[in-house]
Design a protein around this motif. Structure first.
Motif, PDB file in Angstrom:
ATOM      1  N   ASP A  16       3.383  -4.396 -12.298  1.00  0.00           N
ATOM      2  CA  ASP A  16       2.746  -5.101 -13.404  1.00  0.00           C
ATOM      3  C   ASP A  16       1.277  -4.668 -13.574  1.00  0.00           C
ATOM      4  N   LEU A  17       0.388  -4.521 -12.297  1.00  0.00           N
ATOM      5  CA  LEU A  17      -0.739  -3.799 -12.746  1.00  0.00           C
ATOM      6  C   LEU A  17      -0.663  -2.390 -13.053  1.00  0.00           C
ATOM      7  N   LYS A  18       0.302  -1.691 -12.682  1.00  0.00           N
ATOM      8  CA  LYS A  18       0.061  -0.376 -13.243  1.00  0.00           C
ATOM      9  C   LYS A  18       0.485  -0.209 -14.523  1.00  0.00           C
ATOM     10  N   LEU A  19       1.485  -1.341 -14.898  1.00  0.00           N
ATOM     11  CA  LEU A  19       1.682  -1.240 -16.306  1.00  0.00           C
ATOM     12  C   LEU A  19       0.645  -1.740 -17.300  1.00  0.00           C
ATOM     13  N   HIS A  20      -0.267  -2.431 -16.740  1.00  0.00           N
ATOM     14  CA  HIS A  20      -1.437  -3.404 -17.699  1.00  0.00           C
ATOM     15  C   HIS A  20      -2.828  -2.907 -17.371  1.00  0.00           C
ATOM     16  N   THR A  21      -3.019  -1.768 -16.362  1.00  0.00           N
ATOM     17  CA  THR A  21      -4.185  -1.438 -16.232  1.00  0.00           C
ATOM     18  C   THR A  21      -4.175   0.147 -16.223  1.00  0.00           C
ATOM     19  N   LYS A  22      -5.280   0.768 -16.079  1.00  0.00           N
ATOM     20  CA  LYS A  22      -5.499   2.136 -16.141  1.00  0.00           C
ATOM     21  C   LYS A  22      -5.416   2.592 -14.781  1.00  0.00           C
ATOM     22  N   PHE A  23      -5.291   1.510 -13.733  1.00  0.00           N
ATOM     23  CA  PHE A  23      -5.511   2.104 -12.379  1.00  0.00           C
ATOM     24  C   PHE A  23      -4.229   2.486 -11.875  1.00  0.00           C
ATOM     25  N   SER A  24      -4.447   3.410 -10.813  1.00  0.00           N
ATOM     26  CA  SER A  24      -3.157   4.137 -10.245  1.00  0.00           C
ATOM     27  C   SER A  24      -2.783   3.382  -9.152  1.00  0.00           C
ATOM     28  N   GLU A  25      -1.597   3.549  -8.643  1.00  0.00           N
ATOM     29  CA  GLU A  25      -1.179   2.853  -7.533  1.00  0.00           C
ATOM     30  C   GLU A  25      -2.260   3.154  -6.242  1.00  0.00           C
ATOM     31  N   ASN A  26      -2.601   4.137  -5.866  1.00  0.00           N
ATOM     32  CA  ASN A  26      -3.674   4.402  -4.981  1.00  0.00           C
ATOM     33  C   ASN A  26      -4.924   3.613  -4.991  1.00  0.00           C
ATOM     34  N   GLU A  27      -5.315   3.703  -6.367  1.00  0.00           N
ATOM     35  CA  GLU A  27      -6.535   2.574  -6.709  1.00  0.00           C
ATOM     36  C   GLU A  27      -6.284   1.319  -6.491  1.00  0.00           C
ATOM     37  N   LEU A  28      -5.132   0.942  -6.869  1.00  0.00           N
ATOM     38  CA  LEU A  28      -5.062  -0.530  -6.641  1.00  0.00           C
ATOM     39  C   LEU A  28      -4.634  -1.113  -5.448  1.00  0.00           C
ATOM     40  N   SER A  29      -4.187  -0.039  -4.442  1.00  0.00           N
ATOM     41  CA  SER A  29      -3.992  -0.250  -3.171  1.00  0.00           C
ATOM     42  C   SER A  29      -5.316  -0.348  -2.266  1.00  0.00           C
ATOM     43  N   GLN A  30      -6.269   0.522  -2.844  1.00  0.00           N
ATOM     44  CA  GLN A  30      -7.382   0.591  -2.313  1.00  0.00           C
ATOM     45  C   GLN A  30      -8.351  -0.975  -2.740  1.00  0.00           C
ATOM     46  N   TRP A  31      -8.387  -1.106  -3.973  1.00  0.00           N
ATOM     47  CA  TRP A  31      -8.675  -2.417  -4.498  1.00  0.00           C
ATOM     48  C   TRP A  31      -8.298  -3.714  -3.737  1.00  0.00           C
ATOM     49  N   TYR A  32      -7.004  -3.519  -3.430  1.00  0.00           N
ATOM     50  CA  TYR A  32      -6.386  -4.831  -2.707  1.00  0.00           C
ATOM     51  C   TYR A  32      -6.816  -4.877  -1.357  1.00  0.00           C
ATOM     52  N   GLU A  33      -6.987  -3.734  -0.672  1.00  0.00           N
ATOM     53  CA  GLU A  33      -7.493  -3.749   0.821  1.00  0.00           C
ATOM     54  C   GLU A  33      -8.915  -4.142   0.882  1.00  0.00           C
ATOM     55  N   ASN A  34      -9.618  -3.749  -0.311  1.00  0.00           N
ATOM     56  CA  ASN A  34     -11.199  -4.225  -0.072  1.00  0.00           C
ATOM     57  C   ASN A  34     -11.088  -5.696  -0.640  1.00  0.00           C
ATOM     58  N   PHE A  35     -10.229  -6.175  -1.712  1.00  0.00           N
ATOM     59  CA  PHE A  35     -10.258  -7.810  -2.019  1.00  0.00           C
ATOM     60  C   PHE A  35      -9.682  -8.702  -0.525  1.00  0.00           C
ATOM     61  N   GLN A  36      -8.672  -8.105   0.058  1.00  0.00           N
ATOM     62  CA  GLN A  36      -8.240  -8.705   1.278  1.00  0.00           C
ATOM     63  C   GLN A  36      -9.453  -8.940   2.325  1.00  0.00           C
TER      64      GLN A  36
END
Length: 192
Positions: A16-36
């Motif tokens: 869903d986030l890949k579809l609705h944002t400009k962020f790549s899967e790798n970027e999203l995974s890094q953001w998620y790790e930092n968020f956690q």
């Protein structure tokens, strides 16, 4: 077996986030790790969000603006932002499509969430935006927008509304798209 890690982002949210944002899967995974790491509960409360915003605007008072931004992205009104709401917020404020950014800007200005913007709501958000502008940059602003009140008055004038009238989302978006000065007034871009 690989999906049993509770700290991993669900495939559904990732897609869903890949579809609705400009962020790549790798970027999203890094953001998620930092968020956690930052938010082990999986949610950001308003105070944590304000602290994040304060880092982006170290020479300004970003607290009130951050509260409005938080409100506009807390789509389920639970008083927190989950990872998805947080990433959508980052995307919208850092480079989403103009139409989507203006839809978000409308929700930012619609303080009472009733589907309309009033002149007083424009004034409230202009006050918050003005606090983001460092004092030395405030002094360089044109005379007709060098106070929050003047900025709000100038912005409201672009919509051709009387002081007691309301502004619908479509009117807001059209008014901003038709006038680049209005676009500049609804946000704060640090001077280069």
């Amino acid at each position: 077996m690989g999906n049993s890690k509770s700290s991993a982002m669900s495939k559904e949210i990732l897609e869903d986030l890949k579809l609705h944002t400009k962020f790549s899967e790798n970027e999203l995974s890094q953001w998620y790790e930092n968020f956690q790491k930052t938010c082990p509960s999986g949610r950001i409360n308003p105070e944590e969000f304000e602290a994040i915003y304060a880092r982006f605007f170290p020479d300004s008072d970003a607290k009130i603006y951050a509260q409005h931004v938080f409100r506009s992205f807390d789509t389920n009104d639970d008083g927190t932002l989950d990872f998805k709401e947080y990433i959508i917020a980052l995307h919208m404020t850092s480079g989403g499509k103009t139409q989507r950014k203006l839809e978000w800007a409308f929700s930012l200005f619609d303080v009472d969430k009733n589907g309309y913007i009033t002149k007083s709501e424009v004034g409230e958000i202009c006050q918050a935006i003005f606090k983001l502008i460092p004092k030395e940059d405030q002094e360089k602003l044109p005379a007709d927008e060098n106070t929050p009140e003047k900025r709000a008055e100038k912005l409201w004038s672009y919509f051709n509304k009387k002081d007691n009238e309301r502004l619908a989302e479509g009117e807001f978006i059209q008014g901003v798209l038709e006038n680049e000065n209005a676009l500049r007034l609804i946000q704060y871009e640090p001077m280069k």
